[in-house]
Design a protein around this motif. Structure first.
Motif, PDB file in Angstrom:
ATOM      1  N   MET A   1       0.852  -1.207   0.000  1.00  0.00           N
ATOM      2  CA  MET A   1       0.000   0.000   0.000  1.00  0.00           C
ATOM      3  C   MET A   1       0.879   1.246   0.000  1.00  0.00           C
ATOM      4  N   SER A   2       0.498   2.217  -0.771  1.00  0.00           N
ATOM      5  CA  SER A   2       1.296   3.418  -0.956  1.00  0.00           C
ATOM      6  C   SER A   2       0.739   4.601  -0.174  1.00  0.00           C
ATOM      7  N   LYS A   3       1.447   5.695  -0.283  1.00  0.00           N
ATOM      8  CA  LYS A   3       1.061   6.927   0.415  1.00  0.00           C
ATOM      9  C   LYS A   3       0.979   8.069  -0.597  1.00  0.00           C
ATOM     10  N   ILE A   4      -0.049   8.912  -0.444  1.00  0.00           N
ATOM     11  CA  ILE A   4      -0.235  10.022  -1.365  1.00  0.00           C
ATOM     12  C   ILE A   4      -0.726  11.248  -0.602  1.00  0.00           C
ATOM     13  N   ALA A   5      -0.309  12.421  -1.062  1.00  0.00           N
ATOM     14  CA  ALA A   5      -0.730  13.681  -0.434  1.00  0.00           C
ATOM     15  C   ALA A   5      -1.236  14.628  -1.504  1.00  0.00           C
ATOM     16  N   PHE A   6      -2.394  15.238  -1.250  1.00  0.00           N
ATOM     17  CA  PHE A   6      -2.993  16.208  -2.157  1.00  0.00           C
ATOM     18  C   PHE A   6      -2.946  17.599  -1.513  1.00  0.00           C
ATOM     19  N   PHE A   7      -2.397  18.557  -2.239  1.00  0.00           N
ATOM     20  CA  PHE A   7      -2.263  19.931  -1.746  1.00  0.00           C
ATOM     21  C   PHE A   7      -3.076  20.898  -2.608  1.00  0.00           C
ATOM     22  N   ASP A   8      -3.925  21.687  -1.962  1.00  0.00           N
ATOM     23  CA  ASP A   8      -4.449  22.880  -2.622  1.00  0.00           C
ATOM     24  C   ASP A   8      -3.268  23.817  -2.851  1.00  0.00           C
ATOM     25  N   PHE A   9      -3.412  24.723  -3.820  1.00  0.00           N
ATOM     26  CA  PHE A   9      -2.302  25.624  -4.157  1.00  0.00           C
ATOM     27  C   PHE A   9      -2.474  27.015  -3.557  1.00  0.00           C
ATOM     28  N   ASP A  10      -3.510  27.753  -4.026  1.00  0.00           N
ATOM     29  CA  ASP A  10      -3.704  29.140  -3.586  1.00  0.00           C
ATOM     30  C   ASP A  10      -4.130  29.227  -2.125  1.00  0.00           C
ATOM     31  N   GLY A  11      -3.332  29.915  -1.337  1.00  0.00           N
ATOM     32  CA  GLY A  11      -3.645  30.076   0.080  1.00  0.00           C
ATOM     33  C   GLY A  11      -3.123  28.961   0.950  1.00  0.00           C
ATOM     34  N   THR A  12      -2.763  27.850   0.337  1.00  0.00           N
ATOM     35  CA  THR A  12      -2.199  26.726   1.095  1.00  0.00           C
ATOM     36  C   THR A  12      -0.693  26.664   0.867  1.00  0.00           C
ATOM     37  N   ILE A  13      -0.292  26.472  -0.379  1.00  0.00           N
ATOM     38  CA  ILE A  13       1.133  26.521  -0.709  1.00  0.00           C
ATOM     39  C   ILE A  13       1.586  27.974  -0.867  1.00  0.00           C
ATOM     40  N   THR A  14       0.688  28.821  -1.369  1.00  0.00           N
ATOM     41  CA  THR A  14       1.025  30.238  -1.546  1.00  0.00           C
ATOM     42  C   THR A  14       0.367  31.102  -0.472  1.00  0.00           C
ATOM     43  N   THR A  15       0.873  32.310  -0.333  1.00  0.00           N
ATOM     44  CA  THR A  15       0.289  33.253   0.634  1.00  0.00           C
ATOM     45  C   THR A  15      -0.765  34.145  -0.008  1.00  0.00           C
ATOM     46  N   LYS A  16      -0.860  34.122  -1.355  1.00  0.00           N
ATOM     47  CA  LYS A  16      -1.793  35.002  -2.060  1.00  0.00           C
ATOM     48  C   LYS A  16      -2.530  34.221  -3.142  1.00  0.00           C
ATOM     49  N   ASP A  17      -3.648  34.804  -3.605  1.00  0.00           N
ATOM     50  CA  ASP A  17      -4.386  34.246  -4.730  1.00  0.00           C
ATOM     51  C   ASP A  17      -3.584  34.505  -6.002  1.00  0.00           C
ATOM     52  N   THR A  18      -3.151  33.440  -6.669  1.00  0.00           N
ATOM     53  CA  THR A  18      -2.241  33.629  -7.794  1.00  0.00           C
ATOM     54  C   THR A  18      -2.923  34.217  -9.028  1.00  0.00           C
ATOM     55  N   LEU A  19      -4.230  34.009  -9.203  1.00  0.00           N
ATOM     56  CA  LEU A  19      -4.911  34.635 -10.340  1.00  0.00           C
ATOM     57  C   LEU A  19      -4.745  36.148 -10.288  1.00  0.00           C
ATOM     58  N   LEU A  20      -4.961  36.712  -9.108  1.00  0.00           N
ATOM     59  CA  LEU A  20      -4.831  38.165  -8.961  1.00  0.00           C
ATOM     60  C   LEU A  20      -3.399  38.613  -9.228  1.00  0.00           C
ATOM     61  N   GLU A  21      -2.445  37.833  -8.750  1.00  0.00           N
ATOM     62  CA  GLU A  21      -1.039  38.201  -8.939  1.00  0.00           C
ATOM     63  C   GLU A  21      -0.617  38.079 -10.402  1.00  0.00           C
ATOM     64  N   VAL A  22      -1.156  37.087 -11.099  1.00  0.00           N
ATOM     65  CA  VAL A  22      -0.838  36.921 -12.522  1.00  0.00           C
ATOM     66  C   VAL A  22      -1.423  38.075 -13.333  1.00  0.00           C
ATOM     67  N   ILE A  23      -2.642  38.492 -12.994  1.00  0.00           N
ATOM     68  CA  ILE A  23      -3.241  39.639 -13.695  1.00  0.00           C
ATOM     69  C   ILE A  23      -2.367  40.876 -13.505  1.00  0.00           C
ATOM     70  N   LYS A  24      -1.959  41.141 -12.253  1.00  0.00           N
ATOM     71  CA  LYS A  24      -1.104  42.300 -11.993  1.00  0.00           C
ATOM     72  C   LYS A  24       0.202  42.209 -12.775  1.00  0.00           C
ATOM     73  N   GLU A 170      -2.273   5.553   3.180  1.00  0.00           N
ATOM     74  CA  GLU A 170      -2.302   6.883   3.797  1.00  0.00           C
ATOM     75  C   GLU A 170      -2.611   7.932   2.733  1.00  0.00           C
ATOM     76  N   ILE A 171      -3.612   8.774   3.011  1.00  0.00           N
ATOM     77  CA  ILE A 171      -3.992   9.862   2.119  1.00  0.00           C
ATOM     78  C   ILE A 171      -4.015  11.142   2.941  1.00  0.00           C
ATOM     79  N   TYR A 172      -3.064  12.027   2.684  1.00  0.00           N
ATOM     80  CA  TYR A 172      -3.012  13.316   3.370  1.00  0.00           C
ATOM     81  C   TYR A 172      -3.585  14.384   2.432  1.00  0.00           C
ATOM     82  N   CYS A 173      -4.394  15.279   2.966  1.00  0.00           N
ATOM     83  CA  CYS A 173      -4.939  16.377   2.172  1.00  0.00           C
ATOM     84  C   CYS A 173      -4.746  17.693   2.904  1.00  0.00           C
ATOM     85  N   TYR A 174      -4.340  18.714   2.138  1.00  0.00           N
ATOM     86  CA  TYR A 174      -4.049  20.031   2.694  1.00  0.00           C
ATOM     87  C   TYR A 174      -4.877  21.089   1.965  1.00  0.00           C
ATOM     88  N   GLY A 175      -5.611  21.917   2.728  1.00  0.00           N
ATOM     89  CA  GLY A 175      -6.413  22.969   2.119  1.00  0.00           C
ATOM     90  C   GLY A 175      -6.630  24.129   3.065  1.00  0.00           C
TER      91      GLY A 175
END
Length: 199
Positions: A1-24, A170-175
């Motif tokens: 049996m394996s282990k996997i982790a799912f990460f949200d990106f905006d606000g979890t890995i980053t400190t800001k909403d990246t769509l807004l930063e990309v527009i700027k 094991e399934i880890y999830c971050y959000g």
């Protein structure tokens, strides 16, 4: 049996909403603020839950990027990844990712943001990616999302389409938001706003 982790990106890995930063980054701050004033009714409707996340996002994408060539847009996204993205990545998230790698986890980012400004970074980190895709007609962005916005229940649908979760012990999830809660429910161990600094 394996282990996997799912990460949200905006606000979890980053400190800001990246769509807004990309527009700027691609359109400049003056155009950014002007665009938000013009589209204020849509944004208010979204906040009041009268307009869906996908409709609101598509309105912003169409206003700022509709008709742009995909090649110039991608060049702008790559420049954002190289220059601005490192400045808004949470050090705690990087430490957690490295810890999970060392523990033998497969790690996948699952994001409502388009893959255009994540994939180059996720590839460099050796991470998998499930993300929103943008519609292109010819060589131009239409401003619409291809299929569904990868948020809320769609995150679960996309994960299950790609992975047989019964194969993982094991399934880890971050959000960090309501849009991640359906994904967090898949976890054997869930982390909600795990990298926030408490003042």
């Amino acid at each position: 049996m394996s282990k996997i982790a799912f990460f949200d990106f905006d606000g979890t890995i980053t400190t800001k909403d990246t769509l807004l930063e990309v527009i700027k980054a691609q359109k400049g701050k003056a155009a950014f603020y002007t665009g938000f004033i013009i589209n204020a009714p849509v944004l208010i409707g979204f906040k009041l839950k009268l307009i869906s996340n996908q409709v609101a996002k598509e309105r912003m994408l169409k206003y700022f990027f509709g008709g742009d060539s995909i090649s110039s847009f991608q060049q702008g996204c790559d420049a954002f990844i190289d220059r601005q993205l490192p400045l808004i990545i949470r050090p705690q998230a990087l430490a957690e990712i490295e810890m999970l790698k060392a523990a033998g986890f497969k790690i996948v980012i699952v994001s409502a943001s388009p893959q255009n400004w994540i994939k180059r970074w996720s590839d460099s980190m050796g991470l998998g990616l499930i993300a929103t895709q943008l519609e292109v007609a010819g060589d131009r962005l239409t401003g619409f999302i291809k299929g569904k916005n990868c948020n809320a229940e769609e995150k679960v649908i996309r994960i299950k389409a790609e992975f047989d979760l019964s194969a993982y012990k094991e399934i880890y999830c971050y959000g960090d938001s309501n849009g991640d809660k359906a994904m967090l429910a898949l976890a054997t161990k869930a982390f909600y706003k795990p990298f926030r600094t408490v003042s």
